[in-house]
Scaffold this active site. Structure first.
Site, PDB file in Angstrom:
ATOM      1  N   GLY A   7      26.586 -68.498 -39.764  1.00 41.44           N
ATOM      2  CA  GLY A   7      25.105 -68.404 -39.654  1.00 41.44           C
ATOM      3  C   GLY A   7      24.206 -69.723 -39.211  1.00 41.44           C
ATOM      4  O   GLY A   7      24.464 -70.613 -40.107  1.00 41.44           O
ATOM      5  N   PRO A  88      19.476 -59.214 -45.990  1.00 38.89           N
ATOM      6  CA  PRO A  88      17.905 -58.691 -45.886  1.00 38.89           C
ATOM      7  C   PRO A  88      18.123 -56.957 -47.142  1.00 38.89           C
ATOM      8  O   PRO A  88      19.124 -56.786 -47.261  1.00 38.89           O
ATOM      9  CB  PRO A  88      18.204 -57.791 -44.484  1.00 38.89           C
ATOM     10  CG  PRO A  88      19.336 -57.365 -44.260  1.00 38.89           C
ATOM     11  CD  PRO A  88      19.966 -58.749 -45.121  1.00 38.89           C
ATOM     12  N   PHE A 159      16.799 -74.169 -51.816  1.00 41.59           N
ATOM     13  CA  PHE A 159      15.676 -74.348 -52.208  1.00 41.59           C
ATOM     14  C   PHE A 159      14.496 -74.344 -51.141  1.00 41.59           C
ATOM     15  O   PHE A 159      13.447 -74.256 -51.513  1.00 41.59           O
ATOM     16  CB  PHE A 159      15.301 -74.442 -53.328  1.00 41.59           C
ATOM     17  CG  PHE A 159      16.151 -73.974 -54.543  1.00 41.59           C
ATOM     18  CD1 PHE A 159      16.023 -72.929 -55.586  1.00 41.59           C
ATOM     19  CD2 PHE A 159      17.752 -74.556 -54.928  1.00 41.59           C
ATOM     20  CE1 PHE A 159      16.663 -72.298 -56.562  1.00 41.59           C
ATOM     21  CE2 PHE A 159      18.381 -73.922 -56.000  1.00 41.59           C
ATOM     22  CZ  PHE A 159      18.151 -72.921 -56.067  1.00 41.59           C
ATOM     23  N   LEU A 160      14.551 -74.554 -49.794  1.00 42.10           N
ATOM     24  CA  LEU A 160      14.242 -74.600 -48.883  1.00 42.10           C
ATOM     25  C   LEU A 160      12.924 -74.059 -48.801  1.00 42.10           C
ATOM     26  O   LEU A 160      12.911 -73.073 -48.781  1.00 42.10           O
ATOM     27  CB  LEU A 160      14.911 -75.649 -47.787  1.00 42.10           C
ATOM     28  CG  LEU A 160      15.390 -74.844 -46.265  1.00 42.10           C
ATOM     29  CD1 LEU A 160      14.236 -74.190 -46.527  1.00 42.10           C
ATOM     30  CD2 LEU A 160      16.123 -75.195 -45.899  1.00 42.10           C
ATOM     31  N   CYS A 273      11.682 -63.741 -47.299  1.00 44.11           N
ATOM     32  CA  CYS A 273      12.472 -63.860 -49.362  1.00 44.11           C
ATOM     33  C   CYS A 273      11.697 -62.916 -50.444  1.00 44.11           C
ATOM     34  O   CYS A 273      12.537 -62.491 -51.381  1.00 44.11           O
ATOM     35  CB  CYS A 273      13.216 -65.411 -49.498  1.00 44.11           C
ATOM     36  SG  CYS A 273      14.157 -65.443 -48.203  1.00 44.11           S
TER      37      CYS A 273
HETATM   38  P1  NAD Z   1      18.686 -65.349 -40.389  1.00 45.08           P
HETATM   39  O1  NAD Z   1      18.053 -64.442 -39.548  1.00 45.08           O
HETATM   40  O2  NAD Z   1      17.933 -66.708 -39.779  1.00 45.08           O
HETATM   41  O3  NAD Z   1      20.034 -66.303 -39.865  1.00 45.08           O
HETATM   42  C1  NAD Z   1      21.469 -65.250 -40.693  1.00 45.08           C
HETATM   43  C2  NAD Z   1      22.402 -66.091 -39.380  1.00 45.08           C
HETATM   44  O4  NAD Z   1      23.772 -64.846 -39.233  1.00 45.08           O
HETATM   45  C3  NAD Z   1      21.588 -64.518 -38.396  1.00 45.08           C
HETATM   46  O5  NAD Z   1      22.217 -65.786 -37.047  1.00 45.08           O
HETATM   47  C4  NAD Z   1      22.498 -64.561 -37.540  1.00 45.08           C
HETATM   48  O6  NAD Z   1      23.204 -64.148 -36.681  1.00 45.08           O
HETATM   49  C5  NAD Z   1      24.003 -64.549 -38.949  1.00 45.08           C
HETATM   50  N1  NAD Z   1      25.499 -64.109 -38.731  1.00 45.08           N
HETATM   51  C6  NAD Z   1      25.270 -62.804 -39.679  1.00 45.08           C
HETATM   52  N2  NAD Z   1      26.549 -62.460 -39.462  1.00 45.08           N
HETATM   53  C7  NAD Z   1      27.679 -63.149 -39.170  1.00 45.08           C
HETATM   54  C8  NAD Z   1      28.885 -63.036 -38.454  1.00 45.08           C
HETATM   55  N3  NAD Z   1      29.201 -62.103 -39.156  1.00 45.08           N
HETATM   56  N4  NAD Z   1      29.362 -64.330 -37.928  1.00 45.08           N
HETATM   57  C9  NAD Z   1      28.510 -65.235 -37.627  1.00 45.08           C
HETATM   58  N5  NAD Z   1      27.082 -64.915 -37.979  1.00 45.08           N
HETATM   59  C10 NAD Z   1      26.380 -64.119 -38.329  1.00 45.08           C
HETATM   60  O7  NAD Z   1      18.181 -65.720 -41.901  1.00 45.08           O
HETATM   61  P2  NAD Z   1      17.409 -67.313 -42.767  1.00 45.08           P
HETATM   62  O8  NAD Z   1      16.536 -66.738 -43.481  1.00 45.08           O
HETATM   63  O9  NAD Z   1      18.746 -68.244 -42.476  1.00 45.08           O
HETATM   64  O10 NAD Z   1      18.472 -66.922 -44.485  1.00 45.08           O
HETATM   65  C11 NAD Z   1      20.031 -66.987 -44.552  1.00 45.08           C
HETATM   66  C12 NAD Z   1      20.305 -66.938 -46.036  1.00 45.08           C
HETATM   67  O11 NAD Z   1      19.355 -67.423 -46.978  1.00 45.08           O
HETATM   68  C13 NAD Z   1      19.600 -65.542 -46.931  1.00 45.08           C
HETATM   69  O12 NAD Z   1      20.990 -64.916 -47.656  1.00 45.08           O
HETATM   70  C14 NAD Z   1      18.372 -65.849 -47.294  1.00 45.08           C
HETATM   71  O13 NAD Z   1      17.554 -65.087 -48.157  1.00 45.08           O
HETATM   72  C15 NAD Z   1      17.963 -67.404 -47.655  1.00 45.08           C
HETATM   73  N6  NAD Z   1      17.262 -67.665 -47.860  1.00 45.08           N
HETATM   74  C16 NAD Z   1      16.575 -68.206 -46.667  1.00 45.08           C
HETATM   75  C17 NAD Z   1      15.177 -69.063 -47.038  1.00 45.08           C
HETATM   76  C18 NAD Z   1      14.424 -69.249 -45.561  1.00 45.08           C
HETATM   77  O14 NAD Z   1      13.627 -70.200 -46.134  1.00 45.08           O
HETATM   78  N7  NAD Z   1      14.912 -68.700 -44.801  1.00 45.08           N
HETATM   79  C19 NAD Z   1      15.071 -69.930 -47.934  1.00 45.08           C
HETATM   80  C20 NAD Z   1      16.166 -70.351 -48.817  1.00 45.08           C
HETATM   81  C21 NAD Z   1      17.153 -69.494 -48.674  1.00 45.08           C
HETATM   82  C1  UGA Z   2       9.693 -69.735 -50.847  1.00 51.05           C
HETATM   83  C2  UGA Z   2       9.959 -70.490 -51.778  1.00 51.05           C
HETATM   84  O1  UGA Z   2       8.967 -71.386 -51.479  1.00 51.05           O
HETATM   85  C3  UGA Z   2      11.386 -71.708 -51.704  1.00 51.05           C
HETATM   86  O2  UGA Z   2      11.842 -72.741 -52.488  1.00 51.05           O
HETATM   87  C4  UGA Z   2      12.801 -70.816 -51.346  1.00 51.05           C
HETATM   88  O3  UGA Z   2      13.989 -71.599 -51.212  1.00 51.05           O
HETATM   89  C5  UGA Z   2      13.087 -69.421 -49.468  1.00 51.05           C
HETATM   90  O4  UGA Z   2      11.244 -69.440 -50.627  1.00 51.05           O
HETATM   91  C6  UGA Z   2      13.560 -68.862 -49.403  1.00 51.05           C
HETATM   92  O5  UGA Z   2      13.851 -68.426 -50.558  1.00 51.05           O
HETATM   93  O6  UGA Z   2      13.415 -68.470 -48.849  1.00 51.05           O
HETATM   94  P1  UGA Z   2       9.127 -69.787 -47.594  1.00 51.05           P
HETATM   95  O7  UGA Z   2       8.701 -68.099 -48.196  1.00 51.05           O
HETATM   96  O8  UGA Z   2       9.700 -70.615 -47.400  1.00 51.05           O
HETATM   97  O9  UGA Z   2       9.716 -70.409 -49.389  1.00 51.05           O
HETATM   98  O10 UGA Z   2       7.954 -70.548 -47.737  1.00 51.05           O
HETATM   99  P2  UGA Z   2       6.841 -70.537 -49.858  1.00 51.05           P
HETATM  100  O11 UGA Z   2       5.757 -71.893 -49.307  1.00 51.05           O
HETATM  101  O12 UGA Z   2       7.014 -70.690 -50.677  1.00 51.05           O
HETATM  102  O13 UGA Z   2       5.447 -69.500 -48.638  1.00 51.05           O
HETATM  103  C7  UGA Z   2       5.767 -68.574 -49.354  1.00 51.05           C
HETATM  104  C8  UGA Z   2       4.661 -67.873 -49.176  1.00 51.05           C
HETATM  105  O14 UGA Z   2       4.275 -67.575 -49.891  1.00 51.05           O
HETATM  106  C9  UGA Z   2       3.240 -68.095 -47.773  1.00 51.05           C
HETATM  107  O15 UGA Z   2       3.088 -66.570 -46.790  1.00 51.05           O
HETATM  108  C10 UGA Z   2       2.610 -68.266 -48.281  1.00 51.05           C
HETATM  109  O16 UGA Z   2       1.250 -68.876 -47.526  1.00 51.05           O
HETATM  110  C11 UGA Z   2       2.762 -68.467 -49.684  1.00 51.05           C
HETATM  111  N1  UGA Z   2       1.736 -68.532 -50.642  1.00 51.05           N
HETATM  112  C12 UGA Z   2       2.105 -70.414 -51.208  1.00 51.05           C
HETATM  113  C13 UGA Z   2       0.533 -68.947 -51.709  1.00 51.05           C
HETATM  114  O17 UGA Z   2      -0.537 -67.453 -50.805  1.00 51.05           O
HETATM  115  N2  UGA Z   2       0.107 -69.630 -52.446  1.00 51.05           N
HETATM  116  C14 UGA Z   2       0.508 -70.684 -52.900  1.00 51.05           C
HETATM  117  O18 UGA Z   2      -0.363 -71.442 -53.557  1.00 51.05           O
HETATM  118  C15 UGA Z   2       1.795 -70.638 -51.857  1.00 51.05           C
END
Ligand code: NAD
Ligand code: UGA
Length: 468
Positions: A7, A88, A159-160, A273
């Site tokens: 991924g 998702p 947690f990023l 998320c």
């Molecule tokens: P994303 O959709 O950007 O990336 C996922 C990637 O996985 C895609 O490029 C897809 O092609 C690939 N993939 C799917 N199945 C595959 C397979 N079988 N082999 C190889 N590649 C495959 O998703 P994301 O935003 O990086 O999120 C990934 C996970 O991390 C989710 O569970 C999400 O909840 C979690 N998460 C996301 C964030 C964020 O800020 N986006 C932060 C913390 C946690």
């Molecule tokens: C959030 C969490 O902050 C991360 O710790 C977590 O890893 C991530 O989800 C995840 O699991 O995907 P992210 O969604 O990237 O990160 O960004 P945030 O800064 O949390 O903002 C989320 C939404 O809340 C944005 O639309 C932002 O504008 C809104 N927000 C944030 C507010 O409306 N008010 C605030 O005070 C803070």
């Protein structure tokens, strides 16, 4: 040691780039089935916009960081396999609209099982329902033909936040590792911890059991989103009473038990998320018979929907109950600043709501691709179980995209600020005002502009949770 990460998305790419940067002796390969994405990771136009990411990638790429579509080879060779695929919300079948869709996760597990010739640590990086490690372990064990291969599963949620991913990865509040309390489980935890210990002090590496780590990730996102819905609910009350939500946030945030962060009222939270993870939590609560707990958390999402709808209704009522054929400039389409990501951005619902009432919307965003906006607004598929601006059909012709904020605002009746991009604060609002239809409105959905100055210029300013 060799690490593979399945991924190459918003999590897999940046997290592995940071590990490679900080651990030059470890070979890190990020694999994905999406060829275009891998090609972009191998170029200088990365597939995601994230401040500081390109510099990190450029330093490690080709040295000990690689991006590849050869999933089988690199997973087969790895000692540690991170799984960072998308999880998702399910759109069909049992739990549709709430439960996490683990199709991609299970697919990844089957690949790992089929190509593994040596024992491996499997790291859940994706956000998954509590107890997923149990299910994944079964898939791995039953699909691996080599009985000497052992899999030790760890939960290491990420947690990023987008827009600050590099800072967050460089100096995280904590790294969480969940594993089994067995000899091999403890050894696996120590191995993964030793990777992070290259740049993170031991006191920030928390070790728990598997289920606590999985549930902590869902809980952290639910708590963060709950803070936003809480302050947004108060913003509605502020508008009805003459209180100022920013003053209220500051007043409560100085209480060290509450703290100042995540108290910015907004047009609504977005991102891939928060909603998905809360729905997942709600579904888990329902499946174990805790309906009251499920309802409690579901309210966080309902309040977020209410906030977006309230914003649209405020625009319409302020503009004399008619926005039909009026040009409305939308500043910002990304779900937050410093990202081009639009997943679940509140701008989708707001633009839909405005267009459903007949407005001609013109969007400006510094990072979001045009196609993404058309895709987000062009679909006719709506699956909401409660009234929302999204349920109204829209016409594609009602949307225009501009690459220049001045042009977006020219001849507009109103500007809606939907993302808190820093650049929006420093525009020449006198020139913008002069080019707009009068009366010229600004609806600040992020409370980032200087409202006094705008009123002095002549704008009618509506800010969230603030007196007129
Ligand atoms: P994303 O959709 O950007 O990336 C996922 C990637 O996985 C895609 O490029 C897809 O092609 C690939 N993939 C799917 N199945 C595959 C397979 N079988 N082999 C190889 N590649 C495959 O998703 P994301 O935003 O990086 O999120 C990934 C996970 O991390 C989710 O569970 C999400 O909840 C979690 N998460 C996301 C964030 C964020 O800020 N986006 C932060 C913390 C946690
Ligand atoms: C959030 C969490 O902050 C991360 O710790 C977590 O890893 C991530 O989800 C995840 O699991 O995907 P992210 O969604 O990237 O990160 O960004 P945030 O800064 O949390 O903002 C989320 C939404 O809340 C944005 O639309 C932002 O504008 C809104 N927000 C944030 C507010 O409306 N008010 C605030 O005070 C803070």
């Amino acid at each position: 040691m060799k690490i593979a990460c399945i991924g190459a998305g918003y999590v897999g790419g940046p997290t592995m780039a940071m590990i490679a940067l900080k651990c030059p002796e470890i070979e890190v390969v990020v694999v994905d089935i999406n060829e275009a994405r891998i090609a972009a990771w191998n170029s200088d136009k990365l597939p995601i916009y994230e401040p500081g990411l390109l510099e990190v990638v450029q330093e490690a790429r080709g040295r000990n960081l690689f991006f590849s579509t050869d999933v089988n080879k690199h997973v087969g060779e790895a000692d540690i396999v991170f799984v960072s695929v998308n999880t998702p919300t399910k759109t069909r079948g049992v739990g549709a609209g709430k439960a996490a869709d683990l199709t991609y996760w299970e697919g990844a597990a089957r690949v790992i099982a089929s190509v593994s010739k040596s024992s491996k640590i499997i790291v859940e990086k994706s956000t998954v329902p509590v107890k997923t490690a149990d299910a994944i372990e079964k898939v791995l064990r039953r699909n691996c033909s080599n009985p000497s291969v052992q899999f030790e599963i760890l939960s290491n949620p990420e947690f990023l936040a987008e827009g600050t991913a590099i800072e967050d990865l460089m100096a995280p509040d904590r790294v969480l590792i969940g594993g089994k309390d067995t000899e091999s489980g403890r050894a696996a935890i120590a191995t993964l911890a030793s990777v992070y210990e290259h740049w993170i002090t031991k006191d920030r590496i928390l070790c728990t059991n598997l289920w606590s780590a999985e549930l902590s990730k869902l809980t952290a996102n639910a708590f963060l989103a709950q803070r936003i819905s809480s302050v947004n609910s108060i913003s509605a009350l502020c508008e009805a009473t003459g209180a100022d939500v920013q003053q209220v946030s500051r007043s409560i945030g100085t209480d060290s038990r509450i703290g100042p962060k995540f108290l910015n009222a907004s047009v609504g939270f977005g991102g891939s998320c928060f909603q998905k993870d809360i729905l997942n939590l709600v579904y888990i609560c329902e499946t174990v018979g805790l309906q009251q707990v499920a309802d409690y958390w579901h309210q966080v999402i309902l309040m977020n929907d209410f906030q977006k709808q309230r914003f649209v209704e405020r625009v319409i009522s302020a503009m004399f109950n008619t926005i039909s054929k009026k040009k409305i400039a939308v500043f910002g389409f990304a779900f937050k600043k410093d990202t081009g990501d639009t997943r679940e951005t509140p701008a989708i619902d707001v633009c839909r709501g405005l267009m459903a009432d007949g407005a001609n919307v013109c969007v400006y965003d510094p990072e979001v691709e045009d196609n993404q906006i058309y895709q987000d607004l062009g679909t006719e598929k709506f699956e909401w179980d409660h009234p929302s601006p999204r349920s109204a059909p829209i016409s594609k012709t009602a949307i225009a995209i501009s690459h220049d904020p001045m042009e977006a605002a020219r001849d507009a009746h109103a500007i809606c600020v939907l993302t808190e991009w820093d650049q929006f604060k420093s525009y020449d609002y006198q020139a913008i005002y002069d080019s707009m239809v009068k009366p010229a409105f600004i609806f600040d959905g992020r409370n980032i502009l200087d409202h006094t100055k705008l009123r002095d210029i002549g704008f009618i300013v509506y800010a969230l949770g603030k007196p007129l």
